[in-house]
Design a protein around this motif. Structure first.
Motif, PDB file in Angstrom:
ATOM      1  N   ASP A  75       0.864  -0.854   0.228  1.00 19.84           N
ATOM      2  CA  ASP A  75      -0.141   0.786  -0.312  1.00 19.84           C
ATOM      3  C   ASP A  75       1.044   1.556  -0.279  1.00 19.84           C
ATOM      4  N   PHE A  76       1.709   1.194   0.696  1.00 14.36           N
ATOM      5  CA  PHE A  76       2.997   2.803   1.065  1.00 14.36           C
ATOM      6  C   PHE A  76       3.522   2.850  -0.308  1.00 14.36           C
ATOM      7  N   TYR A  77       3.894   1.453  -0.316  1.00 15.73           N
ATOM      8  CA  TYR A  77       5.064   1.779  -2.079  1.00 15.73           C
ATOM      9  C   TYR A  77       4.641   2.173  -3.419  1.00 15.73           C
ATOM     10  N   VAL A  78       3.405   1.733  -3.459  1.00 13.91           N
ATOM     11  CA  VAL A  78       2.459   1.323  -4.107  1.00 13.91           C
ATOM     12  C   VAL A  78       1.395   3.058  -4.312  1.00 13.91           C
ATOM     13  N   ASN A  79       0.757   2.954  -3.220  1.00 15.39           N
ATOM     14  CA  ASN A  79      -0.211   4.240  -3.725  1.00 15.39           C
ATOM     15  C   ASN A  79       0.273   5.044  -3.408  1.00 15.39           C
ATOM     16  N   LYS A  80       1.573   5.381  -2.044  1.00 16.70           N
ATOM     17  CA  LYS A  80       2.295   6.686  -1.989  1.00 16.70           C
ATOM     18  C   LYS A  80       2.899   7.011  -2.788  1.00 16.70           C
TER      19      LYS A  80
END
Length: 140
Positions: A20-25
């Motif tokens: 979630d962090f690496y892909v979405n942020k």
């Protein structure tokens, strides 16, 4: 001879929160997410968009001694370096999605740099290298 570093393992607490962090942020690409039943783990690889360099292997801590290194893989030093073609675009975007910068942007001899934390506290340099920097030619 041709060799290159393919993956850098990053110890994470949870696969899905890391994705979630690496892909979405950070807007990284999810390159691979394959369940490995024989080891009861996943092979999760993310990489910056349009990157031809090393990718991150998100490795879930499976032992207490590994858990101790989540967020501190480099002993408090900057651990990873994210080079961009537009420093200010990415800096402003990252701030807008809540990424914490622990050192403000600064122009250096090699280019622009600011230090941010990932979701676990590992330190990263966001940087834009000057065109004449030796590494700039290696990434072109």
């Amino acid at each position: 001879m041709y060799q290159h570093i393919v993956h850098v393992a990053l110890v994470v607490r949870d696969y899905d929160e890391a994705i979630d962090f690496y892909v979405n942020k950070l807007k990284f690409d999810l390159v691979d997410d394959t369940y490995q039943p024989e080891q009861d783990k996943r092979w999760v690889v993310v990489a910056p968009p349009n990157s031809r360099g090393a990718a991150l292997l998100l490795a879930k801590a499976s032992k207490p001694e590994q858990e101790a290194f989540i967020g501190n893989q480099a002993g408090g030093r900057v651990f990873l370096f994210l080079n961009t073609d537009d420093f200010w675009r990415d800096y402003e975007y990252m701030k807008s999605v809540g990424i914490n910068f622990v050192r403000a942007p600064k122009e250096q001899d090699y280019g622009w740099v600011a230090v941010f934390e990932d979701l676990y506290g590992n330190l990263w340099d966001l940087l834009q290298l000057k065109p004449d920097h030796p590494m700039a030619n290696r990434m072109a």
